[in-house]
Design an enzyme around this catalytic site. Structure first.
Site, mmCIF file in Angstrom:
data_model
loop_
_atom_site.group_PDB
_atom_site.id
_atom_site.type_symbol
_atom_site.label_atom_id
_atom_site.label_comp_id
_atom_site.label_asym_id
_atom_site.label_seq_id
_atom_site.Cartn_x
_atom_site.Cartn_y
_atom_site.Cartn_z
ATOM 1 N N SER A 1 0.965 -1.068 0.145
ATOM 2 C CA SER A 1 -0.293 0.173 0.024
ATOM 3 C C SER A 1 1.027 1.252 0.256
ATOM 4 C CB SER A 1 -0.910 0.117 1.766
ATOM 5 O OG SER A 1 -1.290 1.169 1.646
ATOM 6 N N TYR B 1 -2.147 5.348 -3.646
ATOM 7 C CA TYR B 1 -3.074 6.525 -4.223
ATOM 8 C C TYR B 1 -2.370 7.346 -4.037
ATOM 9 C CZ TYR B 1 -5.957 3.264 -0.570
ATOM 10 O OH TYR B 1 -6.886 2.905 -0.105
ATOM 11 N N THR C 1 -5.928 2.927 -6.984
ATOM 12 C CA THR C 1 -6.848 2.239 -6.755
ATOM 13 C C THR C 1 -8.033 3.574 -6.731
ATOM 14 O OG1 THR C 1 -5.970 1.434 -4.983
ATOM 15 C CG2 THR C 1 -7.706 1.722 -4.226
ATOM 16 N N LYS D 1 -7.709 -0.678 -9.772
ATOM 17 C CA LYS D 1 -8.270 -1.297 -7.964
ATOM 18 C C LYS D 1 -9.746 -0.795 -8.128
ATOM 19 C CE LYS D 1 -7.724 -3.122 -4.461
ATOM 20 N NZ LYS D 1 -8.104 -2.202 -2.861
ATOM 21 N N SER E 1 -12.804 -8.764 -2.319
ATOM 22 C CA SER E 1 -13.756 -7.900 -1.463
ATOM 23 C C SER E 1 -15.022 -9.239 -1.260
ATOM 24 C CB SER E 1 -14.818 -7.304 -1.836
ATOM 25 O OG SER E 1 -13.626 -6.363 -2.331
ATOM 26 N N ARG F 1 -8.323 -8.824 4.575
ATOM 27 C CA ARG F 1 -9.197 -8.484 6.183
ATOM 28 C C ARG F 1 -8.161 -10.125 6.895
ATOM 29 N NH1 ARG F 1 -13.171 -5.643 4.655
ATOM 30 N NH2 ARG F 1 -13.581 -4.271 5.602
HETATM 31 C C1 FMN Z 1 -7.684 -1.939 7.461
HETATM 32 C C2 FMN Z 1 -7.644 -1.715 5.387
HETATM 33 C C3 FMN Z 1 -7.054 -1.153 4.785
HETATM 34 C C4 FMN Z 1 -6.927 -1.037 3.559
HETATM 35 N N1 FMN Z 1 -5.809 -0.179 3.065
HETATM 36 C C5 FMN Z 1 -5.589 -0.468 1.574
HETATM 37 C C6 FMN Z 1 -5.065 0.760 0.842
HETATM 38 O O1 FMN Z 1 -4.120 1.375 1.663
HETATM 39 N N2 FMN Z 1 -5.525 0.971 -0.596
HETATM 40 C C7 FMN Z 1 -6.226 0.034 -1.006
HETATM 41 O O2 FMN Z 1 -5.842 -0.604 -2.432
HETATM 42 N N3 FMN Z 1 -6.475 -0.675 -0.479
HETATM 43 C C8 FMN Z 1 -7.060 -0.905 1.020
HETATM 44 N N4 FMN Z 1 -7.762 -1.965 1.496
HETATM 45 C C9 FMN Z 1 -8.548 -2.679 0.297
HETATM 46 C C10 FMN Z 1 -8.388 -3.849 0.672
HETATM 47 O O3 FMN Z 1 -6.743 -3.487 -0.694
HETATM 48 C C11 FMN Z 1 -9.403 -5.248 -0.439
HETATM 49 O O4 FMN Z 1 -9.762 -4.327 -1.236
HETATM 50 C C12 FMN Z 1 -10.198 -5.565 0.419
HETATM 51 O O5 FMN Z 1 -9.517 -5.399 2.020
HETATM 52 C C13 FMN Z 1 -10.280 -6.752 -0.231
HETATM 53 O O6 FMN Z 1 -12.007 -6.995 0.932
HETATM 54 P P1 FMN Z 1 -11.124 -8.160 1.941
HETATM 55 O O7 FMN Z 1 -10.730 -7.696 3.549
HETATM 56 O O8 FMN Z 1 -12.861 -8.595 2.226
HETATM 57 O O9 FMN Z 1 -10.851 -9.396 1.512
HETATM 58 C C14 FMN Z 1 -8.156 -2.101 2.860
HETATM 59 C C15 FMN Z 1 -8.543 -2.505 3.856
HETATM 60 C C16 FMN Z 1 -8.639 -3.047 5.153
HETATM 61 C C17 FMN Z 1 -9.373 -3.640 5.542
HETATM 62 O O1 173 Z 2 -8.941 2.106 5.101
HETATM 63 C C1 173 Z 2 -9.101 1.946 3.854
HETATM 64 O O2 173 Z 2 -9.737 1.193 3.128
HETATM 65 C C2 173 Z 2 -7.594 2.638 3.037
HETATM 66 O O3 173 Z 2 -8.030 2.489 2.013
HETATM 67 C C3 173 Z 2 -6.790 2.932 3.283
HETATM 68 C C4 173 Z 2 -7.188 4.649 3.815
HETATM 69 C C5 173 Z 2 -5.810 6.050 4.011
HETATM 70 C C6 173 Z 2 -5.080 5.154 4.791
HETATM 71 C C7 173 Z 2 -4.900 3.517 4.724
HETATM 72 C C8 173 Z 2 -5.815 2.846 4.789
#
Ligand code: FMN
Ligand code: 173
Length: 389
Positions: free
Chosen positions: A128, A152, A178, A260, A316, A339
């Site tokens: 990320s 991002y 993303t 994404k 997801s 997750r």
């Molecule tokens: C705590 C958390 C932080 C996330 N941070 C990002 C991120 O920094 N960039 C991003 O593209 N997606 C982020 N995501 C989304 C994940 O890449 C992914 O799309 C999502 O977790 C998939 O769903 P699932 O958790 O049900 O498997 C984040 C998800 C969670 C749960």
């Molecule tokens: O929390 C999130 O889903 C996420 O994408 C995110 C955005 C900024 C900082 C850390 C996580």
């Protein structure tokens, strides 16, 4: 092939002969509850939470659960090979770890531990932008493990250019942009606790270590950390972007680019027209648009629109091997896992993430075999039925 991912099953039983049982549950859907119990509701609340009432995250699960596999018999599945080609790379299985920011809220070893686990299992790791560790350090932790960088898209062009340059120099081979987070969504679980990790500086490592980012600060980060955080907040995303802006990324990144967060088939067509290489059908784990279409329900139409112009990945709601099977059958080339590996990290560091990867792929291997498939490219829509609603 030397062995099958399913061999993990007998490894566990054989270890059991000496009285040992796995340190974490093998049903990965149980990890959230365990993590909350052991790590407390704060950080786990942030990870588990989603947009609005949580209905989109629930819909992600329901859309996978509603589809059922129709197994085929007597199809000789002795020789199975889970490898697939994704973005020009041969992967040992149709799986990568999704980009998840701020992992230091879950475990002190954070992203490097997750990345080492991915590398040890041969699975790509998507780092990320909002990592708690600079991208160069994560790259070093991975050795020759396959690494992809999630962008991002920073508001400032020079910061964007600098991120792309650094990611390339550190050996990240593909770029995941993303699109679904130009703003953070309405997240009652975090709002009610007034908890947002990056306001405490968590997840800013790539920015604070960036020369172009730092050039925009009046004082060095350590002299005025609050100003640095506010600069990050303004930089982190840009709701002003539109499709023609993708030309900038195409000019500044010479590897594969994957968008994404694509859910509409017309957006898949626009992605292909813009010279993109792939899309991730994703609703960010239900964390962005409350009430949005479930990711698995969006998948077939995007696959159809993509044709052979785009690699279609999926995330997801994936929690089990049969979920992966269903995504493959609906046309995804591979899935990203979110997750569950984050909980594995929180509960047992690198070993916890490896446990999650091995359980998921063992279960996928067995699901394929027991359903009559020797390859992840084999299942198709005809291998699923939908429960009547
Ligand atoms: C705590 C958390 C932080 C996330 N941070 C990002 C991120 O920094 N960039 C991003 O593209 N997606 C982020 N995501 C989304 C994940 O890449 C992914 O799309 C999502 O977790 C998939 O769903 P699932 O958790 O049900 O498997 C984040 C998800 C969670 C749960
Ligand atoms: O929390 C999130 O889903 C996420 O994408 C995110 C955005 C900024 C900082 C850390 C996580």
């Amino acid at each position: 092939m030397a062995g099958h991912w399913a061999d993990f099953q007998y490894e566990i039983y054989l270890n059991g002969m000496t009285g040992a049982v796995p340190r974490l549950p093998t049903d990965l859907s149980r990890l959230e509850e365990l993590a909350e119990h052991r790590l407390g509701p704060g950080p786990v609340g942030y990870v588990a939470g989603s947009a609005g009432t949580g209905s989109t995250a629930d819909a992600n699960r329901a859309a996978l659960d509603r589809r059922r596999i129709v197994p085929r018999m007597l199809r000789d599945v002795r020789e199975r090979d889970l490898s697939v080609e994704v973005l020009g790379r041969a992967l040992p299985a149709p799986l990568a770890l999704a980009p998840v920011g701020v992992l230091s809220i879950m475990h002190p070893e954070a992203e490097p531990a997750a990345a080492r686990a991915a590398a040890a299992q041969g699975v790509p790791y998507v780092l990320s932008s909002a990592s708690s560790t600079p991208m160069e350090q994560v790259a070093e932790a991975m050795g020759d493990g396959e690494r992809w960088f999630q962008l991002y898209w920073p508001k400032d062009r020079e910061v964007a250019r600098s991120f792309l340059h650094r990611a390339k120099a550190a050996g990240y081979s593909a770029l995941f942009v993303t699109l679904d987070t130009p703003l953070l969504s309405w997240r009652p679980r975090d709002l009610d606790r007034a908890y947002l990790p990056f306001l405490h500086g968590v997840g800013t490592a790539n920015y604070f270590s960036d020369p172009a980012f730092r050039a925009g600060l009046a004082k060095p980060v350590h002299e005025d950390p609050n100003a640095a955080v506010m600069h990050f907040v303004g930089m982190f995303s840009d709701p002003g972007k539109s499709w023609p802006d993708l030309a900038f990324l195409r000019e500044n990144w010479d590897g594969p680019i994957v968008l994404k967060g694509v859910l509409h088939p017309d957006d898949a067509r626009l992605a292909a027209d813009a010279g993109m290489d792939g899309v991730v059908v994703s609703n960010h784990g239900g964390r962005q648009v409350a009430g949005s279409v479930a990711a698995a329900d969006a998948l077939p139409r995007v696959v159809e629109a993509a044709g052979d112009r785009l690699t279609v990945l999926f995330d997801s709601g994936v929690r089990t091997g049969d979920d992966v099977f269903k995504a493959l059958a609906l046309g995804a080339r591979a899935v990203l896992l979110g997750r569950p590996y984050v909980y594995g990290l929180g509960l047992d560091g690198q070993a916890g993430v490896e446990h999650v990867i091995r359980c998921l792929l063992a279960e996928l291997d067995l699901t394929l075999a027991l359903s009559g498939h020797a390859s992840p490219r084999s299942p198709g829509p005809a291998d699923l039925v939908e429960d009547p609603v």
